[in-house]
Enzyme design. Structure first.
Site, mmCIF file in Angstrom:
data_model
loop_
_atom_site.group_PDB
_atom_site.id
_atom_site.type_symbol
_atom_site.label_atom_id
_atom_site.label_comp_id
_atom_site.label_asym_id
_atom_site.label_seq_id
_atom_site.Cartn_x
_atom_site.Cartn_y
_atom_site.Cartn_z
ATOM 1 N N HIS A 152 48.322 -8.549 -47.185
ATOM 2 C CA HIS A 152 49.088 -9.462 -48.114
ATOM 3 C C HIS A 152 48.417 -10.019 -47.804
ATOM 4 C CE1 HIS A 152 52.514 -7.832 -49.229
ATOM 5 N NE2 HIS A 152 52.762 -6.607 -49.095
ATOM 6 N N GLU B 214 51.671 -9.042 -28.600
ATOM 7 C CA GLU B 214 51.856 -9.076 -27.401
ATOM 8 C C GLU B 214 50.350 -8.302 -27.070
ATOM 9 O OE1 GLU B 214 52.769 -10.318 -25.048
ATOM 10 O OE2 GLU B 214 51.720 -9.482 -23.513
ATOM 11 N N LYS C 288 47.346 -10.915 -25.077
ATOM 12 C CA LYS C 288 46.606 -10.281 -24.178
ATOM 13 C C LYS C 288 45.202 -10.595 -24.297
ATOM 14 C CE LYS C 288 49.408 -10.736 -21.811
ATOM 15 N NZ LYS C 288 49.828 -10.548 -22.587
ATOM 16 N N CYS D 264 50.131 -28.174 -12.413
ATOM 17 C CA CYS D 264 49.522 -28.435 -10.812
ATOM 18 C C CYS D 264 50.315 -27.708 -9.706
ATOM 19 C CB CYS D 264 50.068 -29.942 -10.373
ATOM 20 S SG CYS D 264 49.309 -30.397 -12.003
ATOM 21 N N ASN E 119 52.813 -33.901 -9.671
ATOM 22 C CA ASN E 119 52.942 -32.371 -10.329
ATOM 23 C C ASN E 119 53.506 -32.666 -11.345
ATOM 24 O OD1 ASN E 119 53.592 -30.158 -12.394
ATOM 25 N ND2 ASN E 119 53.825 -28.295 -10.807
ATOM 26 N N GLY E 120 54.015 -33.553 -12.982
ATOM 27 C CA GLY E 120 54.815 -33.145 -13.772
ATOM 28 C C GLY E 120 53.796 -34.804 -14.420
ATOM 29 N N ARG F 209 47.871 -20.242 -10.906
ATOM 30 C CA ARG F 209 48.290 -21.360 -11.829
ATOM 31 C C ARG F 209 48.121 -22.363 -12.439
ATOM 32 N NH1 ARG F 209 54.065 -22.971 -8.864
ATOM 33 N NH2 ARG F 209 53.842 -25.017 -9.654
ATOM 34 N N GLU G 100 44.725 -14.180 -24.666
ATOM 35 C CA GLU G 100 43.517 -15.334 -23.700
ATOM 36 C C GLU G 100 42.636 -15.029 -22.175
ATOM 37 O OE1 GLU G 100 48.149 -13.113 -21.923
ATOM 38 O OE2 GLU G 100 47.519 -15.577 -21.897
ATOM 39 N N LYS H 163 49.691 -20.901 -15.555
ATOM 40 C CA LYS H 163 50.263 -19.204 -15.303
ATOM 41 C C LYS H 163 51.928 -19.956 -15.528
ATOM 42 C CE LYS H 163 52.575 -15.526 -14.146
ATOM 43 N NZ LYS H 163 51.871 -14.976 -15.355
ATOM 44 N N TRP I 6 46.259 -29.437 -12.241
ATOM 45 C CA TRP I 6 45.966 -29.431 -14.679
ATOM 46 C C TRP I 6 45.557 -30.809 -14.364
ATOM 47 C CZ3 TRP I 6 49.317 -27.701 -18.675
ATOM 48 C CH2 TRP I 6 48.120 -26.837 -19.167
HETATM 49 C C1 AGP Z 1 51.201 -14.489 -21.602
HETATM 50 O O1 AGP Z 1 50.072 -14.231 -20.988
HETATM 51 C C2 AGP Z 1 50.615 -15.695 -21.477
HETATM 52 N N1 AGP Z 1 50.656 -16.546 -19.807
HETATM 53 C C3 AGP Z 1 52.228 -16.966 -21.544
HETATM 54 O O2 AGP Z 1 51.975 -16.560 -22.665
HETATM 55 C C4 AGP Z 1 53.194 -17.163 -20.642
HETATM 56 O O3 AGP Z 1 54.436 -16.462 -21.542
HETATM 57 C C5 AGP Z 1 54.004 -18.220 -21.361
HETATM 58 O O4 AGP Z 1 53.973 -19.616 -20.617
HETATM 59 C C6 AGP Z 1 55.486 -18.599 -20.891
HETATM 60 O O5 AGP Z 1 55.978 -18.487 -19.562
HETATM 61 P P1 AGP Z 1 57.853 -17.511 -18.668
HETATM 62 O O6 AGP Z 1 57.859 -16.816 -19.127
HETATM 63 O O7 AGP Z 1 56.828 -18.493 -17.399
HETATM 64 O O8 AGP Z 1 58.072 -18.637 -19.610
#
Ligand code: AGP
Length: 614
Positions: free
Chosen positions: A510, A487, A491, A2, A100-101, A27, A494, A609, A74
């Site tokens: 394996h 990684e 990418k 949020c 937010n929370g 976000r 997501e 985010k 959110w």
């Molecule tokens: C990465 O592309 C993602 N958006 C997500 O995995 C992110 O890395 C993770 O939520 C950690 O976020 P932070 O580095 O702000 O703690």
């Protein structure tokens, strides 16, 4: 996650709120709303979906009188609906709130308020909070700052996390905000005040900010404000100056923030290194660690923990620390560490890596490490973030705001910082001057080499688009290329929603090789010449099952283009820095596939985010 925005001043309130919410769209959210005071009542507009839907619904007759709050939700408690969207109004109509929370004990409070005659119209914990505030307001005697005291008293009963902004009809020129674990900052303008979850919402109007700390409440009355704690202690505000521009949070000529941030990596790496090498250029230095060389030498073990992409950076960091600093190192998921009661040696140094500095699991892991008495340092990109402020010290990445949900420049900057830490610890142990000097030279050359890859992105686009129709993909690499494989897979999954997995290349036989077919291409990270033959054997195993192969290799590699379906070459570099160079093509590979599939690259479905919920 949020987002909250608030404004008190003489500008067009609704426009300030909508602009701020748009700046924080990255976000992640599923509904939006704004509220202001018009005449002697609240005017509230809420819509599902994008902020644009909200903007389109703002009637020209709406004119908020000098004050307003806004929110993007959110959803956590209650499904995605207009009824559950914020702002929420109290049952008696005296207050409106954005939050937010998570209020963990909202049900018991809701039962108490229901027994006191309150009615509820949404499924949210936030509506419970605004009614609790009204409950206290109706009980308070009319003296002093009744509005502030009512919010304070309500929050004393709350268990959970919050960043809130509250308006009161009886105090139409005032706003009360408060935070606990959900970031909130004040923007100090010229005869106006701003409130936001994230500085990018207000940097266009002011760079003078005050970050609220946990347990603090701020009372804003037009252009003035005061801060108190939940224990009624007056706080002298610590004013900070934002060190970046509005352009840094604007897309500019780029089609997506993600592509902009991929292309910003040369500068982000320069910023991560700036001023952080010794005069003799044989080692690194970080003032923020607040540890003397003697203390650093006494470190027996290092633990890195994080979430998501930052966790992949931890895996590279582990490899680098073991190889160049010869320090036993381990990595834990932050969410696992906080409950794992993991045995650690007494001289263990804990690093938490977090781009946003607000990931709740990572913050909780930090708190657990500190509770156990370990010195806990942060590697983060957000100045003044919760993790940055609660740590025993740390390192800012200085990557600039990262808006795209899929992390790119923050990751390579984190790995760069990790390489510099390995150099620093190594030079305090067995690494000699010459080796250190060569390491620093390679770091200095790194941004230009990343720029070379970014400038050749058209070649990567042509390769990527050939794989845009796939539904499964494997990423495979050995040693420090294994975290890069993870990684690259993250990418891709997501932002394109293709099912992708990363594995150590040798591990493929394996189990994962069962997936390999003409429908499941494989991306190999084959940048290390000393183990190239092994990786080439894995490539042959895959090709024998009719799968297409994309290989990322270092320039001059023995692995030629005829050996695979598509070859991506990266400039030669120091072994320690290959993970950074090898990641950049994978970022572009994922980007161009997602683009070809028409995906919402900067705001992928279901993702936020920064994840400030558990
Ligand atoms: C990465 O592309 C993602 N958006 C997500 O995995 C992110 O890395 C993770 O939520 C950690 O976020 P932070 O580095 O702000 O703690």
């Amino acid at each position: 996650m949020c987002s909250i925005v608030g404004y008190v001043g003489d500008r067009d309130v609704a426009q300030i709120l909508l602009d701020g919410l748009e700046r924080m769209e990255y976000r992640g959210y599923d509904s939006a709303g704004i509220a202001g005071i018009q005449g002697d009542d609240f005017t509230i507009v809420k819509r599902l979906g994008r902020v644009k839907n909200l903007s389109d619904a703002i009637d020209p007759s709406i004119h908020f009188e000098g004050i307003g709050i806004g929110h993007t939700r959110w959803s956590t408690h209650g499904k995605v609906s207009v009824k559950n969207a914020h702002p929420h109004v109290s049952f008696g109509g005296l207050f409106t709130i954005v939050h937010n929370g998570v209020i963990e004990n909202y049900e018991s409070i809701k039962n108490f308020l229901s027994d006191s005659g309150y009615k509820f119209y949404s499924e949210t914990d936030t509506e419970v909070l605004v009614n609790l505030i009204e409950y206290h307001f109706n009980k308070e005697k009319d003296s002093g700052n009744k509005f502030l005291r009512s919010v304070q008293k309500a929050l004393l009963h709350v268990r959970g996390t919050y960043g809130i902004a509250v308006l009161c009809k009886r105090n139409p020129k005032e706003m009360v905000v408060a935070r606990k674990s959900s970031p909130l900052l004040l923007g100090i303008g010229d005869n106006e005040m701003f409130v936001a979850s994230d500085a990018c919402a207000i940097v266009a109007y002011t760079k003078n900010v005050v970050y609220l700390n946990d347990g603090e409440l701020a009372h804003i009355a037009h252009s003035d404000f005061s801060i108190i704690t939940m224990r009624n202690e007056k706080i002298d505000a610590v004013k900070c100056q934002l060190d970046w521009e509005i352009e840094d949070v604007s897309r500019g000529a780029y089609e997506h923030f993600m592509l902009k941030e991929i292309c910003e990596q040369p500068m982000a790496l320069q910023n991560a290194m700036r001023g952080r090498f010794s005069d003799d250029l044989s080692t690194a230095k970080f003032g923020g660690l607040r540890l003397s060389p003697m203390e650093l030498r006494q470190v027996d073990r290092i633990l890195f923990c994080a979430c998501g992409t930052a966790w992949h950076a931890c895996l590279v960091a582990e490899y680098l620390m073991k190889k160049y600093a010869r320090i036993p190192t381990e990595v834990e998921y932050a969410s696992e560490f906080r409950y794992g009661n993991i045995p650690l040696e007494k001289n263990t140094l804990v690093f938490v890596i977090s781009q946003s500095g607000e990931t709740l699991d990572s913050f909780a892991a930090m708190q657990e490490a500190k509770r156990k008495g370990y010195r806990t340092l942060a590697i983060t990109n957000a100045v003044g973030s919760t993790i940055a402020r609660e740590s025993d010290g740390g390192i800012y990445q200085h990557s600039g705001p990262e808006i795209g949900v899929a992390s790119t420049k923050a990751f390579t900057a984190q790995v760069c910082v990790a390489a510099m830490l390995a150099l620093l610890f190594g030079r305090l142990r067995d690494m000699g001057f010459d080796e250190g000097f060569a390491f620093v030279q390679a770091l200095h050359e790194l941004p230009a080499k990343v720029a070379q890859i970014v400038e050749s992105r058209e070649e990567i686009r042509l390769i990527a688009e050939k794989y845009a129709h796939c539904e499964d993909m494997l990423f495979l690499g050995r040693q420090s290329m294994f975290p890069v494989a993870l990684e690259g897979a993250l990418k891709l999954k997501e932002i394109s929603y293709i099912h992708a997995e990363g594995y150590p290349a040798a591990e493929m036989k394996h189990g994962p090789i069962a997936l390999v077919s003409e429908k499941c291409p494989c991306v190999f990270l084959a940048t290390q010449n000393d183990i190239l033959q092994k990786t080439m054997s894995n490539i042959q195993e895959v090709k024998a099952r009719n799968a297409r192969v994309v290989a990322v290799v270092s320039e001059g590699s023995d692995l030629s283009s005829g050996f695979v379906d598509d070859l991506i070459q990266i400039p030669r570099t120091h072994d320690a820095l290959k993970p950074i160079l090898a990641t950049v093509p994978l970022q572009l590979f994922a980007y161009y596939i997602a683009r070809a599939r028409g995906c919402d690259i900067d705001k992928p479905r279901n993702l936020a985010k920064s994840v400030t919920v558990e």
